[in-house]
Design a protein around this motif. Structure first.
Motif, mmCIF file in Angstrom:
data_model
loop_
_atom_site.group_PDB
_atom_site.id
_atom_site.type_symbol
_atom_site.label_atom_id
_atom_site.label_comp_id
_atom_site.label_asym_id
_atom_site.label_seq_id
_atom_site.Cartn_x
_atom_site.Cartn_y
_atom_site.Cartn_z
ATOM 1 N N CYS A 39 18.573 -4.587 0.582
ATOM 2 C CA CYS A 39 18.184 -4.647 1.982
ATOM 3 C C CYS A 39 16.726 -5.096 2.072
ATOM 4 C CB CYS A 39 18.360 -3.258 2.609
ATOM 5 S SG CYS A 39 18.292 -3.229 4.392
ATOM 6 N N THR A 40 16.440 -5.976 2.994
ATOM 7 C CA THR A 40 15.069 -6.364 3.299
ATOM 8 C C THR A 40 14.677 -5.595 4.543
ATOM 9 O OG1 THR A 40 15.336 -8.545 2.330
ATOM 10 C CG2 THR A 40 13.551 -8.281 3.917
ATOM 11 N N ILE A 41 13.586 -4.821 4.438
ATOM 12 C CA ILE A 41 13.202 -3.949 5.548
ATOM 13 C C ILE A 41 11.780 -4.226 6.014
ATOM 14 C CG2 ILE A 41 14.770 -2.105 4.841
ATOM 15 C CD1 ILE A 41 12.316 -0.606 3.730
ATOM 16 N N LYS A 42 11.535 -3.867 7.264
ATOM 17 C CA LYS A 42 10.194 -3.950 7.835
ATOM 18 C C LYS A 42 9.407 -2.737 7.353
ATOM 19 C CE LYS A 42 7.749 -4.072 12.180
ATOM 20 N NZ LYS A 42 7.775 -3.643 13.562
ATOM 21 N N ARG A 43 8.173 -2.981 6.909
ATOM 22 C CA ARG A 43 7.301 -1.884 6.458
ATOM 23 C C ARG A 43 6.822 -1.049 7.635
ATOM 24 N NH1 ARG A 43 4.559 -3.319 1.241
ATOM 25 N NH2 ARG A 43 5.206 -5.453 0.840
ATOM 26 N N LEU A 44 6.574 0.224 7.375
ATOM 27 C CA LEU A 44 5.883 1.062 8.351
ATOM 28 C C LEU A 44 4.395 0.782 8.225
ATOM 29 C CD1 LEU A 44 7.519 4.604 8.091
ATOM 30 C CD2 LEU A 44 7.981 2.796 9.739
ATOM 31 N N GLY A 45 3.669 0.882 9.318
ATOM 32 C CA GLY A 45 2.221 0.693 9.282
ATOM 33 C C GLY A 45 1.801 -0.671 9.771
ATOM 34 N N GLN A 46 0.490 -0.819 9.939
ATOM 35 C CA GLN A 46 -0.074 -2.034 10.520
ATOM 36 C C GLN A 46 -0.815 -2.922 9.535
ATOM 37 O OE1 GLN A 46 0.601 -2.794 13.744
ATOM 38 N NE2 GLN A 46 1.857 -0.952 13.642
ATOM 39 N N ARG A 47 -1.244 -2.369 8.399
ATOM 40 C CA ARG A 47 -2.072 -3.162 7.484
ATOM 41 C C ARG A 47 -1.274 -4.272 6.799
ATOM 42 N NH1 ARG A 47 -3.299 2.076 6.002
ATOM 43 N NH2 ARG A 47 -2.336 1.755 3.970
ATOM 44 N N ASN A 48 -0.200 -3.933 6.174
ATOM 45 C CA ASN A 48 0.612 -4.917 5.460
ATOM 46 C C ASN A 48 1.929 -5.054 6.205
ATOM 47 O OD1 ASN A 48 2.123 -6.462 3.706
ATOM 48 N ND2 ASN A 48 1.631 -5.260 1.901
ATOM 49 N N THR A 49 2.146 -6.198 6.835
ATOM 50 C CA THR A 49 3.330 -6.377 7.663
ATOM 51 C C THR A 49 4.413 -7.229 7.010
ATOM 52 O OG1 THR A 49 2.293 -8.235 8.805
ATOM 53 C CG2 THR A 49 2.049 -6.050 9.810
ATOM 54 N N SER A 50 4.185 -7.680 5.772
ATOM 55 C CA SER A 50 5.228 -8.453 5.097
ATOM 56 C C SER A 50 6.409 -7.538 4.802
ATOM 57 C CB SER A 50 4.690 -9.071 3.807
ATOM 58 O OG SER A 50 4.345 -8.051 2.886
ATOM 59 N N GLU A 141 4.030 9.885 4.202
ATOM 60 C CA GLU A 141 4.256 9.499 2.807
ATOM 61 C C GLU A 141 4.968 8.154 2.725
ATOM 62 O OE1 GLU A 141 6.069 12.335 0.141
ATOM 63 O OE2 GLU A 141 5.265 13.976 1.326
ATOM 64 N N VAL A 142 5.967 7.972 3.577
ATOM 65 C CA VAL A 142 6.725 6.712 3.598
ATOM 66 C C VAL A 142 5.789 5.553 3.940
ATOM 67 C CG1 VAL A 142 8.576 5.424 4.747
ATOM 68 C CG2 VAL A 142 8.911 7.842 4.171
ATOM 69 N N GLU A 143 5.005 5.717 4.996
ATOM 70 C CA GLU A 143 4.088 4.653 5.416
ATOM 71 C C GLU A 143 3.058 4.357 4.333
ATOM 72 O OE1 GLU A 143 0.719 3.692 8.787
ATOM 73 O OE2 GLU A 143 2.303 5.113 9.283
ATOM 74 N N ASP A 144 2.481 5.395 3.745
ATOM 75 C CA ASP A 144 1.461 5.208 2.722
ATOM 76 C C ASP A 144 2.017 4.436 1.529
ATOM 77 O OD1 ASP A 144 -1.227 5.761 1.639
ATOM 78 O OD2 ASP A 144 -0.122 6.973 0.172
ATOM 79 N N LEU A 145 3.190 4.811 1.056
ATOM 80 C CA LEU A 145 3.785 4.098 -0.080
ATOM 81 C C LEU A 145 4.071 2.654 0.289
ATOM 82 C CD1 LEU A 145 5.075 4.078 -2.957
ATOM 83 C CD2 LEU A 145 7.232 4.381 -1.747
ATOM 84 N N GLN A 146 4.668 2.447 1.449
ATOM 85 C CA GLN A 146 5.047 1.082 1.835
ATOM 86 C C GLN A 146 3.841 0.181 2.036
ATOM 87 O OE1 GLN A 146 7.871 1.135 5.083
ATOM 88 N NE2 GLN A 146 9.332 2.313 3.886
#
Length: 149
Positions: A39-50, A141-146
């Motif tokens: 699955c290709t998913i959208k990252r959580l957070g604003q810094r890295n949006t790839s 935690e999810v956002e930080d890792l992603q």
């Protein structure tokens, strides 16, 4: 110092990616070179949006809603973004003790389906109910890792 050498036959295993159920539900499903669902998913957070590509092994957390004790033990869980299912809970160590309704658990597993509802084949499960910090910090935690992948 000896450094282990990988032979061409060694399989590269990616670590589990921490995700929320909504990310999988909204992701784009495809099959990897080994024929397994990715699955290709959208990252959580604003810094890295790839997008995160080739997600096939995930780490999720949620509250047990329902347990179906069939030959495979199927568990329905809910995180803060929706429901997801886990199969094979009875065939992993400590799986049976983690699958009581109302328990907050972590599960690592391989993706069987992303949409319309995420389904994982359990590899590991653990009861996290005793410490509310696990539930409260999960999205962070999810956002930080992603953002660091």
């Amino acid at each position: 110092m000896d450094v282990p050498v990988k032979s061409p036959g060694d399989k590269k295993r990616s670590p589990p990616i921490k995700v929320l159920s909504s990310q999988l539900r909204e992701g784009k499903v495809h099959f990897g070179p080994n024929g397994k669902i990715e699955c290709t998913i959208k990252r959580l957070g604003q810094r890295n949006t790839s997008p995160l590509r080739a997600v096939s092994v995930v780490w999720m957390q949620g509250t047990v809603l329902e347990v179906k004790s069939d030959h495979n033990t199927t568990v329905t869980l809910i995180d803060e973004t929706g429901t997801f299912m886990v199969t094979g809970a009875s065939s992993i160590p400590q799986g049976k003790s983690s699958v009581l309704s109302g328990k907050y658990v972590m599960v690592m597993g391989t993706l069987q389906s992303c949409t319309p509802e995420p389904v994982l084949r359990a590899v590991k499960m653990a009861d996290l109910s005793d410490n509310p910090v696990h539930r409260n910090m999960w999205k962070f935690e999810v956002e930080d890792l992603q953002q660091t992948l």
